[in-house]
Write a protein that holds these residues in place. Structure first.
Motif, PDB file in Angstrom:
ATOM      1  N   GLU A  21      88.187  27.780 -68.451  1.00 31.43           N
ATOM      2  CA  GLU A  21      88.271  29.205 -68.785  1.00 31.43           C
ATOM      3  C   GLU A  21      89.721  29.674 -68.812  1.00 31.43           C
ATOM      4  OE1 GLU A  21      85.835  31.270 -65.996  1.00 31.43           O
ATOM      5  OE2 GLU A  21      83.963  30.630 -66.932  1.00 31.43           O
ATOM      6  N   LEU A  22      90.523  29.233 -67.845  1.00 29.04           N
ATOM      7  CA  LEU A  22      91.929  29.621 -67.813  1.00 29.04           C
ATOM      8  C   LEU A  22      92.710  29.015 -68.975  1.00 29.04           C
ATOM      9  CD1 LEU A  22      92.702  29.364 -64.011  1.00 29.04           C
ATOM     10  CD2 LEU A  22      92.511  31.442 -65.378  1.00 29.04           C
ATOM     11  N   LYS A  23      92.361  27.806 -69.349  1.00 27.80           N
ATOM     12  CA  LYS A  23      93.069  27.117 -70.426  1.00 27.80           C
ATOM     13  C   LYS A  23      92.854  27.811 -71.764  1.00 27.80           C
ATOM     14  CE  LYS A  23      93.501  22.627 -72.641  1.00 27.80           C
ATOM     15  NZ  LYS A  23      93.028  21.245 -72.671  1.00 27.80           N
ATOM     16  N   TYR A  24      91.655  28.215 -72.036  1.00 32.24           N
ATOM     17  CA  TYR A  24      91.346  28.778 -73.346  1.00 32.24           C
ATOM     18  C   TYR A  24      91.304  30.301 -73.355  1.00 32.24           C
ATOM     19  CZ  TYR A  24      90.289  23.987 -74.470  1.00 32.24           C
ATOM     20  OH  TYR A  24      90.378  22.644 -74.667  1.00 32.24           O
ATOM     21  N   PHE A  25      91.658  30.946 -72.254  1.00 30.79           N
ATOM     22  CA  PHE A  25      91.661  32.395 -72.178  1.00 30.79           C
ATOM     23  C   PHE A  25      92.918  32.936 -72.856  1.00 30.79           C
ATOM     24  CE2 PHE A  25      92.961  36.264 -69.773  1.00 30.79           C
ATOM     25  CZ  PHE A  25      91.942  37.087 -70.207  1.00 30.79           C
ATOM     26  N   THR A  26      92.766  33.837 -73.811  1.00 31.27           N
ATOM     27  CA  THR A  26      93.900  34.432 -74.491  1.00 31.27           C
ATOM     28  C   THR A  26      93.803  35.950 -74.358  1.00 31.27           C
ATOM     29  OG1 THR A  26      92.686  34.380 -76.564  1.00 31.27           O
ATOM     30  CG2 THR A  26      94.218  32.573 -76.164  1.00 31.27           C
ATOM     31  N   PRO A  27      94.555  36.517 -73.415  1.00 33.17           N
ATOM     32  CA  PRO A  27      94.504  37.973 -73.245  1.00 33.17           C
ATOM     33  C   PRO A  27      95.198  38.678 -74.411  1.00 33.17           C
ATOM     34  CG  PRO A  27      96.181  37.046 -71.852  1.00 33.17           C
ATOM     35  CD  PRO A  27      95.474  35.878 -72.497  1.00 33.17           C
ATOM     36  N   ASP A  28      94.839  39.922 -74.621  1.00 37.30           N
ATOM     37  CA  ASP A  28      95.499  40.726 -75.648  1.00 37.30           C
ATOM     38  C   ASP A  28      96.930  41.005 -75.212  1.00 37.30           C
ATOM     39  OD1 ASP A  28      93.151  40.792 -77.076  1.00 37.30           O
ATOM     40  OD2 ASP A  28      92.489  42.668 -76.145  1.00 37.30           O
ATOM     41  N   THR A  29      97.869  40.752 -76.101  1.00 40.94           N
ATOM     42  CA  THR A  29      99.280  40.942 -75.785  1.00 40.94           C
ATOM     43  C   THR A  29      99.754  42.260 -76.372  1.00 40.94           C
ATOM     44  OG1 THR A  29      99.588  38.563 -75.874  1.00 40.94           O
ATOM     45  CG2 THR A  29     101.567  39.904 -75.952  1.00 40.94           C
ATOM     46  N   ASN A  30     100.333  43.089 -75.538  1.00 39.03           N
ATOM     47  CA  ASN A  30     100.899  44.347 -75.978  1.00 39.03           C
ATOM     48  C   ASN A  30     102.345  44.079 -76.390  1.00 39.03           C
ATOM     49  OD1 ASN A  30     101.763  46.913 -76.419  1.00 39.03           O
ATOM     50  ND2 ASN A  30     101.004  47.743 -74.482  1.00 39.03           N
ATOM     51  N   LEU A  31     102.567  43.881 -77.685  1.00 34.07           N
ATOM     52  CA  LEU A  31     103.885  43.489 -78.166  1.00 34.07           C
ATOM     53  C   LEU A  31     104.909  44.612 -78.062  1.00 34.07           C
ATOM     54  CD1 LEU A  31     102.824  41.375 -81.268  1.00 34.07           C
ATOM     55  CD2 LEU A  31     103.525  40.582 -79.012  1.00 34.07           C
ATOM     56  N   THR A  32     104.487  45.857 -78.157  1.00 33.79           N
ATOM     57  CA  THR A  32     105.454  46.956 -78.035  1.00 33.79           C
ATOM     58  C   THR A  32     105.967  47.061 -76.602  1.00 33.79           C
ATOM     59  OG1 THR A  32     103.647  48.522 -77.730  1.00 33.79           O
ATOM     60  CG2 THR A  32     104.509  48.278 -79.959  1.00 33.79           C
ATOM     61  N   ALA A  33     105.087  46.850 -75.625  1.00 35.55           N
ATOM     62  CA  ALA A  33     105.527  46.875 -74.228  1.00 35.55           C
ATOM     63  C   ALA A  33     106.462  45.702 -73.943  1.00 35.55           C
ATOM     64  CB  ALA A  33     104.319  46.826 -73.303  1.00 35.55           C
ATOM     65  N   LEU A  34     106.173  44.549 -74.532  1.00 40.59           N
ATOM     66  CA  LEU A  34     107.038  43.380 -74.368  1.00 40.59           C
ATOM     67  C   LEU A  34     108.406  43.637 -74.983  1.00 40.59           C
ATOM     68  CD1 LEU A  34     107.406  40.408 -73.533  1.00 40.59           C
ATOM     69  CD2 LEU A  34     106.463  39.785 -75.757  1.00 40.59           C
ATOM     70  N   GLU A  35     108.431  44.258 -76.138  1.00 43.79           N
ATOM     71  CA  GLU A  35     109.695  44.569 -76.802  1.00 43.79           C
ATOM     72  C   GLU A  35     110.531  45.539 -75.958  1.00 43.79           C
ATOM     73  OE1 GLU A  35     111.282  46.271 -81.116  1.00 43.79           O
ATOM     74  OE2 GLU A  35     109.162  46.346 -80.609  1.00 43.79           O
ATOM     75  N   ARG A  36     109.885  46.553 -75.378  1.00 41.86           N
ATOM     76  CA  ARG A  36     110.597  47.496 -74.506  1.00 41.86           C
ATOM     77  C   ARG A  36     111.160  46.794 -73.286  1.00 41.86           C
ATOM     78  NH1 ARG A  36     106.179  51.781 -74.839  1.00 41.86           N
ATOM     79  NH2 ARG A  36     105.276  50.212 -73.520  1.00 41.86           N
ATOM     80  N   GLU A  37     110.377  45.903 -72.700  1.00 38.47           N
ATOM     81  CA  GLU A  37     110.826  45.195 -71.500  1.00 38.47           C
ATOM     82  C   GLU A  37     112.011  44.293 -71.801  1.00 38.47           C
ATOM     83  OE1 GLU A  37     109.018  42.008 -68.290  1.00 38.47           O
ATOM     84  OE2 GLU A  37     107.648  43.254 -69.452  1.00 38.47           O
ATOM     85  N   LEU A  38     111.963  43.600 -72.920  1.00 36.00           N
ATOM     86  CA  LEU A  38     113.067  42.714 -73.274  1.00 36.00           C
ATOM     87  C   LEU A  38     114.319  43.496 -73.643  1.00 36.00           C
ATOM     88  CD1 LEU A  38     111.188  39.982 -75.301  1.00 36.00           C
ATOM     89  CD2 LEU A  38     112.097  39.814 -72.988  1.00 36.00           C
ATOM     90  N   ALA A  39     114.160  44.641 -74.272  1.00 36.68           N
ATOM     91  CA  ALA A  39     115.313  45.465 -74.621  1.00 36.68           C
ATOM     92  C   ALA A  39     115.954  46.038 -73.361  1.00 36.68           C
ATOM     93  CB  ALA A  39     114.891  46.585 -75.561  1.00 36.68           C
ATOM     94  N   ALA A  40     115.151  46.408 -72.377  1.00 34.32           N
ATOM     95  CA  ALA A  40     115.686  46.934 -71.122  1.00 34.32           C
ATOM     96  C   ALA A  40     116.370  45.834 -70.334  1.00 34.32           C
ATOM     97  CB  ALA A  40     114.574  47.565 -70.296  1.00 34.32           C
ATOM     98  N   ALA A  41     115.879  44.613 -70.422  1.00 34.18           N
ATOM     99  CA  ALA A  41     116.473  43.499 -69.680  1.00 34.18           C
ATOM    100  C   ALA A  41     117.862  43.165 -70.212  1.00 34.18           C
ATOM    101  CB  ALA A  41     115.566  42.277 -69.753  1.00 34.18           C
TER     102      ALA A  41
END
Length: 73
Positions: free
Chosen positions: A16-36
């Motif tokens: 279950e862990l191997k094939y589990f693909t959660p929904d990725t919030n790409l806008t939140a990821l972009e904000r986090e990387l820009a802040a970093a």
């Protein structure tokens, strides 16, 4: 006897862990990387409390090393 059932549970969870693909919030990821990118600049928040003129105290100086004539005695 219980090892087979335990191993089956672990296998099921691992699959279950191997094939589990959660929904990725790409806008939140972009904000986090820009802040970093802006956090890489180091700011010493305690620098105003340190007196730079007193880098070497008189107590820190070894008297024998400062006066070579005293070593010959």
């Amino acid at each position: 006897m219980g090892r087979g059932r335990q191993k089956a549970k672990h296998t099921k969870v691992a699959r279950e862990l191997k094939y589990f693909t959660p929904d990725t919030n790409l806008t939140a990821l972009e904000r986090e990387l820009a802040a970093a990118a802006h956090e890489n600049e180091y700011v010493d928040k305690w620098a105003d409390l340190v007196d730079d003129d007193d880098d070497l105290d008189e107590d820190d100086v070894d008297d024998d090393a400062a006066n070579p004539a005293a070593q010959t005695a």
